[in-house]
Motif scaffolding. Structure first.
Motif, PDB file in Angstrom:
ATOM      1  N   LEU A  21       0.781  -0.998   0.583  1.00  0.00           N
ATOM      2  CA  LEU A  21      -0.322  -0.202   0.095  1.00  0.00           C
ATOM      3  C   LEU A  21       0.610   1.116  -0.080  1.00  0.00           C
ATOM      4  N   LEU A  22       2.219   1.269   0.961  1.00  0.00           N
ATOM      5  CA  LEU A  22       2.775   2.059   0.505  1.00  0.00           C
ATOM      6  C   LEU A  22       3.795   2.475  -0.704  1.00  0.00           C
ATOM      7  N   LEU A  23       4.272   1.464  -1.269  1.00  0.00           N
ATOM      8  CA  LEU A  23       5.308   1.458  -1.557  1.00  0.00           C
ATOM      9  C   LEU A  23       4.820   1.282  -3.442  1.00  0.00           C
ATOM     10  N   VAL A  24       4.252   0.226  -3.453  1.00  0.00           N
ATOM     11  CA  VAL A  24       3.707  -0.096  -4.731  1.00  0.00           C
ATOM     12  C   VAL A  24       2.586   1.522  -5.538  1.00  0.00           C
ATOM     13  N   PRO A  25       2.867   2.054  -7.024  1.00  0.00           N
ATOM     14  CA  PRO A  25       2.488   3.175  -7.134  1.00  0.00           C
ATOM     15  C   PRO A  25       0.999   2.793  -7.549  1.00  0.00           C
ATOM     16  N   ARG A  26       0.241   3.362  -7.864  1.00  0.00           N
ATOM     17  CA  ARG A  26      -1.490   2.414  -8.878  1.00  0.00           C
ATOM     18  C   ARG A  26      -0.530   2.403 -10.681  1.00  0.00           C
ATOM     19  N   LEU A  27      -1.423   0.817 -10.440  1.00  0.00           N
ATOM     20  CA  LEU A  27      -1.583   0.863 -11.718  1.00  0.00           C
ATOM     21  C   LEU A  27      -2.378  -0.340 -12.389  1.00  0.00           C
TER      22      LEU A  27
END
Length: 395
Positions: free
Chosen positions: A186-192
């Motif tokens: 939730l904190l590190l992965v951007p919207r994909l």
């Protein structure tokens, strides 16, 4: 300009790390019962064969979930899907930790299979969206390092926790780590956002039209079926065949896992320029190592061959995933879902095949099954000189 590029690189590799942690936790969860079969069976009053369903069931479900979830994902943001699946896995392991009956454990393991299949199918091709093109191979190797690291750290650590606190503690530990992975995603992965919507008919169509994908699926089935036919019985093989004392088996499985981590990154480096040759080499070494294990006795030979086995198998996931992505560069999620389906169905089938072989022939027979299937995989890749794999074009 340089600070901006550095910041983008840090963000990309932070996201890769979060996805890697997710893969690590999922594979630890899927394989954890291998080290806890006996205490779970004794506590819940089921036979070892019945307890083995905890490995077979999620493998089957993951194999079905990978293509189904990929096809039904539609326009759902892939970050949201990854977070939802890792959260489901955490809840499922908590249910296992609290389960009063074996039937409850099996239902929870169904949910683990859904999580593994869906997460892996999406995550397998994400490196290309998270890091620059020149770093995709390295990022893919890191993500699949989570598979090997689960063997060296996850499963042994979960087994150790289970030995110290009871088998329920092992599942609870994986549930807690799953929540940590959820927070990281939730904190590190951007919207994909979804790049392309696919339907279920697209998957068999890709399999029919693309020779490289077909070869990848067949070789995956052969290598993974053979590996798990034998690896599921690693403990009796080391004890009964190699004559190794039970007190050393945990340490040897740790050495196997460490060798697997090394093999993952060695293969990840080689596949950039020598994909086909790397796959042939891995399959040939697996065939030789398992055959020699069956032929030779003694603790020293058993130890050396187990480490060689781990080194070769460690490169399987990243090499096959790279093969599939190069075979279908414009349909990465479809190719990944077929790969994950073949991989996980083969885990389940391999465990069942190994069980029948061990019971019906001898425990050493599982090594000959593994050797024969790996040799077949090496021959298939060796005789099919598929140039489109190197070029990344459709056949």
């Amino acid at each position: 300009m340089f600070p901006i590029q550095l910041e983008e690189k840090v963000r990309g590799w932070s996201a890769v790390s979060a996805v890697t942690l997710g893969i690590f936790v999922l594979m630890t969860s899927e394989l954890l019962p291998v080290g806890l079969l006996t205490p779970i069976g004794e506590a819940l009053d089921v036979s070892p064969g019945t307890a083995g369903l905890m490995v077979t069931v999620p493998g089957l479900v993951a194999g079905l979930a990978a293509p189904l979830l990929t096809a039904r994902a539609g326009t759902v943001d892939r970050k949201v899907m990854l977070a939802g699946l890792i959260g489901l896995m955490a809840v499922a392991n908590l249910v296992c930790a609290l389960a009063p009956h074996f039937a409850v454990v099996l239902v929870a393991r169904l949910a683990v299979g859904v999580s593994v299949g869906g997460f892996w199918a999406i995550a397998g091709g994400l490196a290309v969206r998270l890091v620059p093109p020149g770093q995709v191979a390295a990022a893919t190797a890191v993500i699949f390092g989570g598979v090997s690291t689960a063997s060296v750290l996850g499963v042994p650590a979960g087994t150790l926790i289970g030995e110290l606190t009871g088998w329920r503690g092992g599942f609870a530990g994986v549930a807690i780590l799953g929540l940590v992975a959820l927070a990281a995603l939730l904190l590190l992965v951007p919207r994909l956002p979804a790049q392309r919507t696919i339907g279920l008919p697209d998957l068999p169509a890709l399999l029919r039209a693309n020779t490289g994908v077909r070869i990848g699926v067949i070789v995956t089935a052969l290598l993974i079926t053979g590996h798990f036919a034998a690896y599921t019985f690693a403990r009796p093989l080391l004890h009964d065949l190699a004559g190794i004392d039970d007190g050393w088996i945990g340490a040897l499985l740790m050495a196997y896992g460490l060798a697997g981590v090394a093999g993952n990154f060695l293969a990840g480096h080689r596949v950039r320029a020598h994909l086909r040759g790397t796959l042939v080499l891995i399959a040939a070494v697996l065939s030789a190592a398992t055959a020699l294990f069956a032929l030779t006795g003694g603790p020293f030979a058993g130890t050396v061959l187990l480490v060689v086995w781990g080194l070769a198998y460690g490169g399987v996931s990243v090499t096959l995933q790279t093969w599939m992505l190069k075979a279908a560069p414009e349909m990465t999620e479809s190719a990944s879902s077929l790969f994950v389906a073949a991989f996980n169905l083969s885990i389940a089938f391999g465990a069942v095949l190994g069980g029948f072989t061990a019971d019906g022939v001898a425990v050493a027979g599982v090594l000959w099954v593994a050797s024969g299937l790996a040799l077949a995989a090496a021959l298939i890749v060796g005789v099919n000189r598929t140039r489109h794999i190197q070029k990344g074009t459709r056949s």
